[in-house]
Scaffold this active site. Structure first.
Site, PDB file in Angstrom:
ATOM      1  N   HIS A  75       3.766   1.250   4.321  1.00  0.00           N
ATOM      2  CA  HIS A  75       3.822   1.151   3.024  1.00  0.00           C
ATOM      3  C   HIS A  75       3.494  -0.342   2.430  1.00  0.00           C
ATOM      4  O   HIS A  75       4.068  -0.974   3.077  1.00  0.00           O
ATOM      5  CB  HIS A  75       5.016   1.892   2.212  1.00  0.00           C
ATOM      6  CG  HIS A  75       5.064   2.177   1.041  1.00  0.00           C
ATOM      7  ND1 HIS A  75       5.481   1.063   0.020  1.00  0.00           N
ATOM      8  CD2 HIS A  75       5.000   3.186   0.087  1.00  0.00           C
ATOM      9  CE1 HIS A  75       5.513   1.436  -1.314  1.00  0.00           C
ATOM     10  NE2 HIS A  75       5.250   2.924  -1.139  1.00  0.00           N
ATOM     11  N   CYS A 102      -0.002   3.850  -1.722  1.00  0.00           N
ATOM     12  CA  CYS A 102       0.531   2.460  -1.425  1.00  0.00           C
ATOM     13  C   CYS A 102       0.449   2.258  -0.135  1.00  0.00           C
ATOM     14  O   CYS A 102       1.507   1.620   0.593  1.00  0.00           O
ATOM     15  CB  CYS A 102       2.086   2.338  -1.793  1.00  0.00           C
ATOM     16  SG  CYS A 102       2.309   2.594  -3.604  1.00  0.00           S
ATOM     17  N   ASP A 138      12.157   1.166   8.343  1.00  0.00           N
ATOM     18  CA  ASP A 138      12.053   1.635   7.063  1.00  0.00           C
ATOM     19  C   ASP A 138      12.124   3.388   6.970  1.00  0.00           C
ATOM     20  O   ASP A 138      11.324   3.944   7.704  1.00  0.00           O
ATOM     21  CB  ASP A 138      10.678   1.211   6.555  1.00  0.00           C
ATOM     22  CG  ASP A 138      10.229   2.184   5.132  1.00  0.00           C
ATOM     23  OD1 ASP A 138      11.008   2.864   4.859  1.00  0.00           O
ATOM     24  OD2 ASP A 138       9.207   1.774   4.563  1.00  0.00           O
ATOM     25  N   LYS A 188      14.339  10.272  -2.451  1.00  0.00           N
ATOM     26  CA  LYS A 188      13.508  11.057  -1.651  1.00  0.00           C
ATOM     27  C   LYS A 188      14.320  12.080  -0.948  1.00  0.00           C
ATOM     28  O   LYS A 188      13.877  13.027  -0.255  1.00  0.00           O
ATOM     29  CB  LYS A 188      12.808  10.313  -0.751  1.00  0.00           C
ATOM     30  CG  LYS A 188      11.683   9.317  -1.331  1.00  0.00           C
ATOM     31  CD  LYS A 188      11.130   8.405  -0.368  1.00  0.00           C
ATOM     32  CE  LYS A 188      10.342   7.219  -0.976  1.00  0.00           C
ATOM     33  NZ  LYS A 188       9.127   7.715  -1.964  1.00  0.00           N
ATOM     34  N   GLN A 226      10.977   7.702   4.726  1.00  0.00           N
ATOM     35  CA  GLN A 226      10.475   9.138   4.698  1.00  0.00           C
ATOM     36  C   GLN A 226      11.146   9.748   5.962  1.00  0.00           C
ATOM     37  O   GLN A 226      11.113  10.949   5.986  1.00  0.00           O
ATOM     38  CB  GLN A 226       8.912   9.003   5.254  1.00  0.00           C
ATOM     39  CG  GLN A 226       8.059   8.340   4.080  1.00  0.00           C
ATOM     40  CD  GLN A 226       8.019   9.180   2.737  1.00  0.00           C
ATOM     41  OE1 GLN A 226       8.121  10.545   2.831  1.00  0.00           O
ATOM     42  NE2 GLN A 226       7.814   8.610   1.713  1.00  0.00           N
TER      43      GLN A 226
END
Length: 406
Positions: free
Chosen positions: A121, A364, A199, A225, A202
């Protein structure tokens, strides 16, 4: 088996119509909906114990402090951090990555190397580019193949004493590809002394996280999220790794002593939590974790995987539809296009007229789109409250879009 209807009943926003059609919400990769328990927790804070934390001796301040620190403990357990003070509240994934990228500046010199991947991202690209501009370090990018799978063998020759940080996502937001972060971390530990940042924006809604088993230095994710309010997030850092960094923000809360001559910094985690935090949101993040644990993370993962497999099978029955990274191990999302339809947003608008919410565009992640020589994709992303019937509506909606746009 999950009682999906009971779960859906906990999300009042789902019980409405969009353009005269029942809402089918398949944009969870951008932001999930919130259960009643999270909404009520947020409201209860503002209606019963609204006060600043850590700074007052009065009752409301003490109650607010207790509730927010309880949420920190819930996060600690959720990611299996060794210490609760390794859990730092942020506004979200982007702030967490930027915090590390700035706090590490004093440890980076000219010609040092920072490694990211092709699947990132923008929030895990731009902060490192900015760090390279400040320091003269060099950015290296792990390539991917046509299936969206990272070619991590390059790390065997890339990792060395010049490597200062390796930063990559656990799951690609644009393609849903699950990256082999454990293998990448093991390579990094063997061949360099670099920090590793994961990261988990997700992956936190879909997978069981264990930072000790993973052995990462830092891990970041966003609350919104994973059923929590927007403006909430977490930076996890190993105690030893955090103690090597300079504070990112200066101000209240992050000091031990302050005078015009010299300021000394607070211990973890407060050294990295300057200013008034999002107290109500952080407490509600704890409630979101309670919700996920009450359903069962393993059941959530199984259900969403079944949805993904079902969606892929039936979408691929549509002639001229391409799923990107079709053969990769994925979670949470399917990214696709229709042959002959040049603009993904056209498909998204037709689906919206049918009450179906998906994400279109470059997500993104413009380097990924450039790799495939496309402007963007249609992305359907799943949560625990989605159903197979909703997937059927998506498939029929895509067929209608194809007829209208052909």
């Amino acid at each position: 088996m999950l009682d999906i209807q009971n779960i859906r009943n906990q999300f009042p926003i789902l019980d409405q119509e969009i353009n005269g059609k029942p809402l089918v919400y398949l944009d969870n990769g951008a932001s999930s909906q919130k259960p009643i328990s999270v909404l009520e927790t947020w409201e209860k804070y503002y209606t019963t114990i609204n006060a600043n934390v850590h700074r007052g001796i009065h009752t409301l301040s003490q109650l607010a402090t207790t509730e927010m620190e309880l949420a920190r403990q819930k996060v600690q357990k959720f990611i299996n951090a060794k210490h609760e003070y390794e859990v730092i509240f942020t506004k979200g994934t982007t702030e967490g990555i930027n915090l590390i990228a700035y706090a590490i500046t004093n440890l980076i010199k000219k010609d040092d190397e920072i490694i990211i991947s092709y699947l990132e991202h923008h929030s895990n690209i731009v902060p490192w580019q900015m760090l390279c501009e400040r320091t003269g370090a060099k950015l290296r990018v792990i390539p991917m193949n046509e299936n969206g799978i990272l070619q991590i063998d390059v790390l065997d020759s890339w990792l060395n004493e010049k490597t200062k940080i390796v930063s990559l996502n656990q799951i690609s937001n644009a393609l849903g590809v699950i990256n082999p972060v454990e293998e990448i971390i093991a390579k990094t530990r063997k061949l360099s002394n670099a920090f590793v940042l994961i990261d988990a924006a997700q992956s936190s809604p879909h997978l069981r996280l264990d930072v000790q088993k993973m052995d990462c230095d830092f891990l970041v994710f966003s609350g919104h999220k994973m059923y929590a309010p927007m403006g909430t997030g977490i930076l996890y850092g190993k105690e030893s790794s955090l103690n090597k960094l300079q504070p990112f923000h200066g101000g209240g809360e992050m000091i031990a002593t302050c005078s015009f001559e010299k300021t000394t910094y607070a211990d973890l985690p407060f050294r990295f939590e300057a200013g008034t935090p999002n107290v109500g949101g952080n407490i509600a993040l704890g409630a979101a974790i309670d919700f996920m644990e009450s359903v069962g993370l393993e059941y959530i993962q199984q259900h969403e995987h079944s949805l993904l497999e079902y969606a892929q099978r039936h979408l691929l029955e549509i002639e001229g539809l391409r799923i990107y990274a079709e053969k990769a191990n994925r979670a949470g999302a399917i990214s696709f296009n229709l042959e002959g339809v040049g603009i993904s947003s056209d498909v998204g608008m037709i689906l919206d007229k049918q009450g179906i919410a998906v994400r279109t565009g470059h997500h993104c992640a413009q380097p990924i789109m450039a790799y495939f020589d496309i402007a963007g994709t249609v992305r359907a992303s799943f949560a625990v409250y989605n159903t197979f019937e909703e997937i059927d509506k998506l498939v029929e909606g895509v067929k209608k879009a194809q007829r209208m746009l052909a």
